[in-house]
Motif scaffolding. Structure first.
Motif, PDB file in Angstrom:
ATOM      1  N   PRO A 173       0.753  -1.221   0.079  1.00 49.11           N
ATOM      2  CA  PRO A 173       0.075   0.103  -0.025  1.00 49.11           C
ATOM      3  C   PRO A 173       0.923   1.253  -0.015  1.00 49.11           C
ATOM      4  N   ARG A 219       1.252   8.245   9.944  1.00 44.83           N
ATOM      5  CA  ARG A 219       0.288   7.728  10.898  1.00 44.83           C
ATOM      6  C   ARG A 219       0.014   8.616  11.859  1.00 44.83           C
ATOM      7  N   ARG A 229      -5.612   5.756  14.702  1.00 43.42           N
ATOM      8  CA  ARG A 229      -5.434   4.298  14.706  1.00 43.42           C
ATOM      9  C   ARG A 229      -6.994   3.697  14.203  1.00 43.42           C
ATOM     10  N   TYR A 230      -6.977   2.744  13.386  1.00 44.42           N
ATOM     11  CA  TYR A 230      -7.999   2.159  12.629  1.00 44.42           C
ATOM     12  C   TYR A 230      -8.782   3.109  11.529  1.00 44.42           C
ATOM     13  N   LEU A 286      -9.031   5.568   8.094  1.00 48.95           N
ATOM     14  CA  LEU A 286      -9.060   5.183   6.667  1.00 48.95           C
ATOM     15  C   LEU A 286      -8.070   6.157   5.783  1.00 48.95           C
ATOM     16  N   ARG A 332      -2.098  -6.219   7.509  1.00 49.81           N
ATOM     17  CA  ARG A 332      -1.557  -4.793   8.234  1.00 49.81           C
ATOM     18  C   ARG A 332      -2.567  -3.697   7.790  1.00 49.81           C
ATOM     19  N   THR A 333      -3.041  -3.872   6.529  1.00 53.75           N
ATOM     20  CA  THR A 333      -4.053  -3.194   6.091  1.00 53.75           C
ATOM     21  C   THR A 333      -4.929  -3.679   4.972  1.00 53.75           C
ATOM     22  N   ARG A 353      -6.936  -3.131   1.384  1.00 51.14           N
ATOM     23  CA  ARG A 353      -7.155  -2.117   0.397  1.00 51.14           C
ATOM     24  C   ARG A 353      -8.549  -2.440  -0.462  1.00 51.14           C
ATOM     25  N   THR A 384      -7.583   2.701   1.236  1.00 52.44           N
ATOM     26  CA  THR A 384      -6.943   1.810   2.200  1.00 52.44           C
ATOM     27  C   THR A 384      -7.270   1.871   3.938  1.00 52.44           C
ATOM     28  N   VAL A 385      -7.580   0.748   4.343  1.00 52.42           N
ATOM     29  CA  VAL A 385      -8.332   0.807   5.602  1.00 52.42           C
ATOM     30  C   VAL A 385      -7.147  -0.016   6.852  1.00 52.42           C
ATOM     31  N   GLY A 386      -7.042   0.759   7.769  1.00 48.72           N
ATOM     32  CA  GLY A 386      -5.896  -0.090   9.056  1.00 48.72           C
ATOM     33  C   GLY A 386      -6.832  -1.150   9.410  1.00 48.72           C
ATOM     34  N   TRP A 387      -5.984  -2.211   9.980  1.00 47.78           N
ATOM     35  CA  TRP A 387      -6.345  -3.335  10.773  1.00 47.78           C
ATOM     36  C   TRP A 387      -6.618  -3.053  12.060  1.00 47.78           C
TER      37      TRP A 387
END
Length: 515
Positions: free
Chosen positions: A33, A38, A43-44, A46, A459-460, A462, A499-502
């Motif tokens: 990605p 960050r 966190r979490y 988009l 990790r992320t 998409r 892209t979305v964070g886990w």
């Protein structure tokens, strides 16, 4: 005696993945990605195309399933139709698409059952009511049960035998006052309806090696027994039928290995057809029907042309998407139900942890199944500690799934496949089939949304929202299959490279897009 979830289900456990229950840390996506700062987002959150922060975590939306309850209910006379106190409007039928189920008010119905196979024969009325109430309160919509005990020699919990002699399916033992085996079954079925539960019944469990009722079948007995059941229960609009029982109907080394000496060891295809036809012809209301075959096999070649075979049967190991997809892809369109997979707290390989048990349900439903049956190794045989097992974490996970579907999948789901319009939903792919990295996804009608289940962390993630709808903006959020907790990610989101964070600490998750 063979039993559900054992090696007699059509495929040996040997060769299955030994690490099926382990959630492992995933490798990075196959395509890296875009990088982003960050510190610019919570966190979490988009990250949009080019690393531009378009939204952040807005908060939590908590939605937990109810704890199972044991409040008693008093059975009432069966109404002629309409909704029960639990909200289900019977009868439940096949949807206009032929892929799913709807209740009598046209609402989407997801079949979520507990395989309480021996509850009608081994539980007292008080115990059965506690089981059924607990499952209803947790969010289940059905109980999947055998009318007869797995042992042809067994009486029920009240000391009543079902037939005048062992194996005499054509000679039910009844009494004028109803204080008999069948009066108890009547009561159990009425309790299910009062609680709004579909009662899916196996007439006579064949057994994984044919060691239950299979050897007692003849075509005449099967037809007579089917007619008896239809006369007694053919008016009940919440009853479905699941013929067979862990057994391929043809005569194979496995399907007949356990038939006692002196009993029939040949195929039971014609016998099963006779029973199915008798049940269908004798019913006064529509009752859906299928066949429970051996693990990994299909009933299509035997019963696919029968009018009574109205639900396509799937039966898998720990990774059901392949079996479900195969049934879904058939030329004859029917709802697919995964009648059985692996159970919670198995005592043989492969051992499944809590995540692996619930993953079976998500993969099945997002691969095209209209229903899933959960099982617990202590509940189905009514073993010691069965009441404690009702509140096992894996059982509550099915309630969490039911709640998630109620909130976010208010219409029939269509699976995302390689050749479907939404195939590009996840640009980094869908993981490895039959592994914890596998991802199953499904879309709502008219591009209204999508859901994707990830069996292990990434990790992320998409997302290409244009695969769901070319121009619509979506709200995106995560749901935790272990708790029902939801994490809001963004609203008004659209794009081919989102892209979305886990969510940290989660071992699996459901990504939700809704317009």
């Amino acid at each position: 005696m063979s039993h559900p979830d054992g090696d007699g289900q059509g495929r040996s456990a040997q060769g299955e993945r030994a690490d099926v229950g382990r959630a492992r840390e995933s490798a990075p996506p196959t395509r890296t990605p875009r990088t982003f700062d960050r510190r610019s987002v919570l966190r979490y959150g988009l990250i949009g195309a080019g690393g531009v922060a378009v939204a952040a975590l807005g908060g939590f939306a908590i939605a937990r399933s109810q704890e199972p309850g044991v409040a008693p209910t008093t059975p009432r006379p069966t109404p002629s139709g309409g909704a029960t106190s639990a909200g289900t409007a019977f009868p439940v039928g096949v949807s206009d698409t032929g892929r799913g189920f709807v209740d009598a008010q046209g609402r989407t119905f997801v079949y979520l059952a507990d395989t309480a196979w021996t509850a009608p024969s081994r539980m007292t009325r008080e115990e059965f009511e506690r089981l059924a109430t607990a499952r209803r309160d947790t969010g289940y919509t059905a109980l999947q049960m055998s009318v007869l005990d797995f042992s042809p020699q067994a009486d029920n919990a009240h000391g009543h035998a079902p037939f005048t002699a062992t194996g005499r399916l054509d000679s039910p033992l009844t009494s004028a006052d109803g204080d008999d085996y069948w009066g108890h079954i009547d009561w159990c079925l009425q309790t299910c309806r009062d609680l709004g539960l579909v009662a899916c019944l196996v007439p006579s469990w064949y057994g994984g090696w044919g060691d239950a009722w299979r050897g007692h079948l003849t075509e005449r007995r099967a037809g007579s027994y089917g007619s008896f059941l239809a006369e007694r229960y053919g008016h009940l609009d919440h009853v479905w039928w699941l013929l067979g029982g862990d057994n391929e109907p043809d005569a194979t080394d496995q399907s007949t290995a356990g038939v006692p000496s002196g009993l029939e060891e040949g195929p039971v295809i014609e016998e099963t057809i006779a029973m199915g036809r008798a049940l269908r012809e004798g019913a006064s209301v529509p009752q859906l029907m299928s066949y429970h075959t051996a693990r990994g096999l299909t009933a299509e070649e035997y019963f696919g042309d029968e009018d009574w075979y109205t639900i396509s049967a799937a039966y898998s190991g720990a990774y059901p998407a392949v079996e479900v997809a195969a049934e879904y892809a058939r030329d004859t369109v029917r709802p697919v139900v995964l009648w059985e997979a692996y159970y919670a707290q198995r005592d043989e390989e492969p051992l499944l942890d809590r995540r692996a048990v619930r993953a079976q349900a998500y993969h099945a439903l997002f691969a095209g199944a209209a229903g899933f049956a959960y099982g617990h190794s202590t509940v189905w045989p009514v073993g010691d500690g069965w009441e404690r097992a009702l509140t096992h974490d894996s059982a509550r996970d099915i309630g969490t799934l039911a709640s998630l579907l109620h909130r976010h999948a208010d219409a029939e789901l269509t699976p995302v496949t390689a050749d479907s319009p939404a195939a590009g939903l996840l640009p980094d792919g869908y993981g490895t089939v039959e592994s914890t990295s596998a991802v199953s996804a499904a879309t709502l009608p008219e591009g209204r949304g999508a859901l994707a289940y990830f069996g292990e962390p990434r990790r992320t993630v998409r997302v290409d929202t244009t695969a769901v709808h070319p121009t619509a903006a979506f709200e995106i959020r995560w749901a935790d299959p272990a708790t029902g907790e939801e994490l809001f990610v963004s609203s008004g989101t659209t794009g081919a490279d989102v892209t979305v964070g886990w969510p940290p600490t989660w071992i699996d998750g459901v990504l939700i897009l809704r317009r």
